[in-house]
Design a protein around this motif. Structure first.
Motif, PDB file in Angstrom:
ATOM      1  N   VAL A  93      -2.686   9.862 -16.753  1.00 23.73           N
ATOM      2  CA  VAL A  93      -1.185   9.544 -17.044  1.00 23.73           C
ATOM      3  C   VAL A  93      -1.289   8.005 -16.480  1.00 23.73           C
ATOM      4  CG1 VAL A  93       1.060   9.440 -16.087  1.00 23.73           C
ATOM      5  CG2 VAL A  93      -0.041  11.485 -16.780  1.00 23.73           C
ATOM      6  N   ALA A  94      -1.811   7.607 -15.343  1.00 25.60           N
ATOM      7  CA  ALA A  94      -1.817   6.287 -14.639  1.00 25.60           C
ATOM      8  C   ALA A  94      -2.645   5.443 -15.847  1.00 25.60           C
ATOM      9  CB  ALA A  94      -2.630   6.156 -13.642  1.00 25.60           C
ATOM     10  N   ARG A  95      -3.716   5.928 -16.408  1.00 25.02           N
ATOM     11  CA  ARG A  95      -4.343   5.224 -17.248  1.00 25.02           C
ATOM     12  C   ARG A  95      -3.494   4.876 -18.679  1.00 25.02           C
ATOM     13  NH1 ARG A  95      -9.717   8.283 -16.090  1.00 25.02           N
ATOM     14  NH2 ARG A  95     -10.462   6.731 -14.433  1.00 25.02           N
ATOM     15  N   GLU A  96      -3.036   6.028 -19.075  1.00 20.86           N
ATOM     16  CA  GLU A  96      -2.115   5.826 -20.069  1.00 20.86           C
ATOM     17  C   GLU A  96      -1.059   4.725 -19.966  1.00 20.86           C
ATOM     18  OE1 GLU A  96      -0.265   9.718 -20.961  1.00 20.86           O
ATOM     19  OE2 GLU A  96      -2.397  10.543 -21.380  1.00 20.86           O
TER      20      GLU A  96
ATOM     21  N   LEU B 100       0.807  -1.339   0.073  1.00 20.07           N
ATOM     22  CA  LEU B 100      -0.128   0.114  -0.002  1.00 20.07           C
ATOM     23  C   LEU B 100       0.793   1.475  -0.079  1.00 20.07           C
ATOM     24  CD1 LEU B 100      -2.922   1.047   0.123  1.00 20.07           C
ATOM     25  CD2 LEU B 100      -2.792   1.110   2.656  1.00 20.07           C
ATOM     26  N   SER B 101       1.881   1.232   0.788  1.00 23.86           N
ATOM     27  CA  SER B 101       2.636   2.397   0.824  1.00 23.86           C
ATOM     28  C   SER B 101       3.303   2.797  -0.663  1.00 23.86           C
ATOM     29  CB  SER B 101       3.708   2.246   1.936  1.00 23.86           C
ATOM     30  OG  SER B 101       4.557   1.275   1.683  1.00 23.86           O
ATOM     31  N   GLU B 102       3.916   1.816  -1.165  1.00 26.30           N
ATOM     32  CA  GLU B 102       4.355   1.967  -2.391  1.00 26.30           C
ATOM     33  C   GLU B 102       3.372   2.540  -3.725  1.00 26.30           C
ATOM     34  OE1 GLU B 102       6.237  -1.478  -4.142  1.00 26.30           O
ATOM     35  OE2 GLU B 102       7.134  -1.854  -2.535  1.00 26.30           O
ATOM     36  N   ASN B 103       1.999   2.066  -3.445  1.00 21.43           N
ATOM     37  CA  ASN B 103       0.983   2.580  -4.157  1.00 21.43           C
ATOM     38  C   ASN B 103       0.832   3.817  -3.877  1.00 21.43           C
ATOM     39  OD1 ASN B 103       0.545  -0.068  -5.307  1.00 21.43           O
ATOM     40  ND2 ASN B 103      -0.800  -0.582  -3.973  1.00 21.43           N
ATOM     41  N   MET B 104       0.790   4.385  -2.698  1.00 26.12           N
ATOM     42  CA  MET B 104       0.437   5.799  -2.351  1.00 26.12           C
ATOM     43  C   MET B 104       1.572   6.547  -2.713  1.00 26.12           C
ATOM     44  SD  MET B 104      -2.447   6.329  -1.281  1.00 26.12           S
ATOM     45  CE  MET B 104      -3.758   5.462  -0.488  1.00 26.12           C
ATOM     46  N   TYR B 105       2.844   6.003  -2.326  1.00 21.80           N
ATOM     47  CA  TYR B 105       3.930   6.924  -3.008  1.00 21.80           C
ATOM     48  C   TYR B 105       4.022   7.248  -4.306  1.00 21.80           C
ATOM     49  CZ  TYR B 105       8.910   8.112  -3.821  1.00 21.80           C
ATOM     50  OH  TYR B 105      10.068   9.007  -4.051  1.00 21.80           O
TER      51      TYR B 105
ATOM     52  N   LYS C 265       0.997   9.877  -5.118  1.00 25.66           N
ATOM     53  CA  LYS C 265       1.308  11.119  -4.673  1.00 25.66           C
ATOM     54  C   LYS C 265       2.392  11.647  -5.772  1.00 25.66           C
ATOM     55  CE  LYS C 265       0.490  10.358   0.045  1.00 25.66           C
ATOM     56  NZ  LYS C 265       0.967  10.258   1.620  1.00 25.66           N
ATOM     57  N   ASN C 266       3.184  10.948  -6.089  1.00 26.27           N
ATOM     58  CA  ASN C 266       4.208  11.497  -7.165  1.00 26.27           C
ATOM     59  C   ASN C 266       3.449  11.853  -8.198  1.00 26.27           C
ATOM     60  OD1 ASN C 266       6.611  11.725  -5.626  1.00 26.27           O
ATOM     61  ND2 ASN C 266       7.106   9.524  -5.974  1.00 26.27           N
ATOM     62  N   LEU C 267       2.660  10.974  -8.874  1.00 23.52           N
ATOM     63  CA  LEU C 267       1.814  11.390  -9.869  1.00 23.52           C
ATOM     64  C   LEU C 267       1.224  12.729  -9.993  1.00 23.52           C
ATOM     65  CD1 LEU C 267       0.619   7.937 -10.993  1.00 23.52           C
ATOM     66  CD2 LEU C 267       2.176   9.262 -12.440  1.00 23.52           C
TER      67      LEU C 267
ATOM     68  N   MET D 136       0.227  -3.808 -15.450  1.00 27.43           N
ATOM     69  CA  MET D 136      -0.848  -3.723 -15.202  1.00 27.43           C
ATOM     70  C   MET D 136      -1.590  -3.410 -13.747  1.00 27.43           C
ATOM     71  SD  MET D 136      -2.328  -6.188 -18.425  1.00 27.43           S
ATOM     72  CE  MET D 136      -4.112  -5.889 -18.062  1.00 27.43           C
ATOM     73  N   VAL D 137      -1.202  -4.393 -12.736  1.00 25.47           N
ATOM     74  CA  VAL D 137      -1.549  -4.339 -11.477  1.00 25.47           C
ATOM     75  C   VAL D 137      -0.738  -3.249 -11.065  1.00 25.47           C
ATOM     76  CG1 VAL D 137      -1.185  -5.353  -9.461  1.00 25.47           C
ATOM     77  CG2 VAL D 137      -1.696  -7.074 -11.333  1.00 25.47           C
ATOM     78  N   ARG D 138       0.304  -2.660 -11.322  1.00 28.32           N
ATOM     79  CA  ARG D 138       0.787  -1.598 -10.789  1.00 28.32           C
ATOM     80  C   ARG D 138      -0.083  -0.280 -11.207  1.00 28.32           C
ATOM     81  NH1 ARG D 138       6.831   0.914 -11.382  1.00 28.32           N
ATOM     82  NH2 ARG D 138       6.473   2.563  -9.986  1.00 28.32           N
ATOM     83  N   TRP D 139      -0.232  -0.180 -12.346  1.00 28.02           N
ATOM     84  CA  TRP D 139      -0.989   1.113 -12.723  1.00 28.02           C
ATOM     85  C   TRP D 139      -2.460   1.111 -12.333  1.00 28.02           C
ATOM     86  CZ3 TRP D 139       1.998   4.885 -13.219  1.00 28.02           C
ATOM     87  CH2 TRP D 139       2.986   4.619 -13.410  1.00 28.02           C
ATOM     88  N   GLN D 140      -3.029  -0.124 -12.089  1.00 26.64           N
ATOM     89  CA  GLN D 140      -4.428  -0.270 -11.693  1.00 26.64           C
ATOM     90  C   GLN D 140      -4.481   0.459 -10.113  1.00 26.64           C
ATOM     91  OE1 GLN D 140      -5.089  -4.521 -12.577  1.00 26.64           O
ATOM     92  NE2 GLN D 140      -6.412  -3.755 -14.358  1.00 26.64           N
ATOM     93  N   ASN D 141      -3.379  -0.307  -9.466  1.00 25.50           N
ATOM     94  CA  ASN D 141      -3.329   0.241  -8.034  1.00 25.50           C
ATOM     95  C   ASN D 141      -3.065   1.526  -7.899  1.00 25.50           C
ATOM     96  OD1 ASN D 141      -3.787  -2.614  -7.100  1.00 25.50           O
ATOM     97  ND2 ASN D 141      -1.430  -2.834  -6.921  1.00 25.50           N
ATOM     98  N   ALA D 142      -2.096   2.131  -8.940  1.00 28.46           N
ATOM     99  CA  ALA D 142      -1.818   3.708  -8.841  1.00 28.46           C
ATOM    100  C   ALA D 142      -3.459   4.410  -9.044  1.00 28.46           C
ATOM    101  CB  ALA D 142      -0.841   3.764 -10.094  1.00 28.46           C
ATOM    102  N   GLU D 143      -3.969   3.998  -9.962  1.00 26.41           N
ATOM    103  CA  GLU D 143      -5.407   4.498 -10.303  1.00 26.41           C
ATOM    104  C   GLU D 143      -6.255   4.706  -8.895  1.00 26.41           C
ATOM    105  OE1 GLU D 143      -6.788   3.960 -14.864  1.00 26.41           O
ATOM    106  OE2 GLU D 143      -6.926   2.344 -13.696  1.00 26.41           O
ATOM    107  N   ALA D 144      -6.361   3.475  -8.385  1.00 25.87           N
ATOM    108  CA  ALA D 144      -7.201   3.379  -6.902  1.00 25.87           C
ATOM    109  C   ALA D 144      -6.740   4.318  -5.976  1.00 25.87           C
ATOM    110  CB  ALA D 144      -7.170   1.810  -6.736  1.00 25.87           C
ATOM    111  N   ALA D 145      -5.255   4.462  -5.854  1.00 23.58           N
ATOM    112  CA  ALA D 145      -4.760   5.296  -4.877  1.00 23.58           C
ATOM    113  C   ALA D 145      -5.062   6.708  -4.971  1.00 23.58           C
ATOM    114  CB  ALA D 145      -3.363   4.935  -4.625  1.00 23.58           C
TER     115      ALA D 145
END
Length: 68
Positions: A25-28, A4-9, A12-14, A42-51
């Motif tokens: 950008v996350a969707r791209e 979770l902390s990596e996803n939030m990091y 927050k940077n995005l 795909m999992v990383r960017w899906q998690n980024a979208e959710a975060a």
């Protein structure tokens, strides 16, 4: 798998760099990973979208445009 902390990091940077475009950008990046067949990407960017969505719900100021 990212925690979770990596996803939030990442989220927050995005937001800091791209402001209102952070979700786009996350969707791209998600689409790029999908086209490459990169399931972990795909999992990383899906998690980024959710975060990003979670951060924006909890802090409306995060919806402000990035300053350049």
């Amino acid at each position: 798998m990212a925690d979770l902390s990596e996803n939030m990091y990442l989220a927050k940077n995005l937001i800091a760099v791209h402001g209102q475009r952070a979700m786009a950008v996350a969707r791209e990046r998600l689409e790029e990973a999908r086209m490459r067949g990169d399931s972990s990407g795909m999992v990383r960017w899906q998690n980024a979208e959710a975060a990003i969505a979670e951060l924006r719900q909890s802090d409306p100021m995060r919806q402000m445009p990035a300053r350049h």
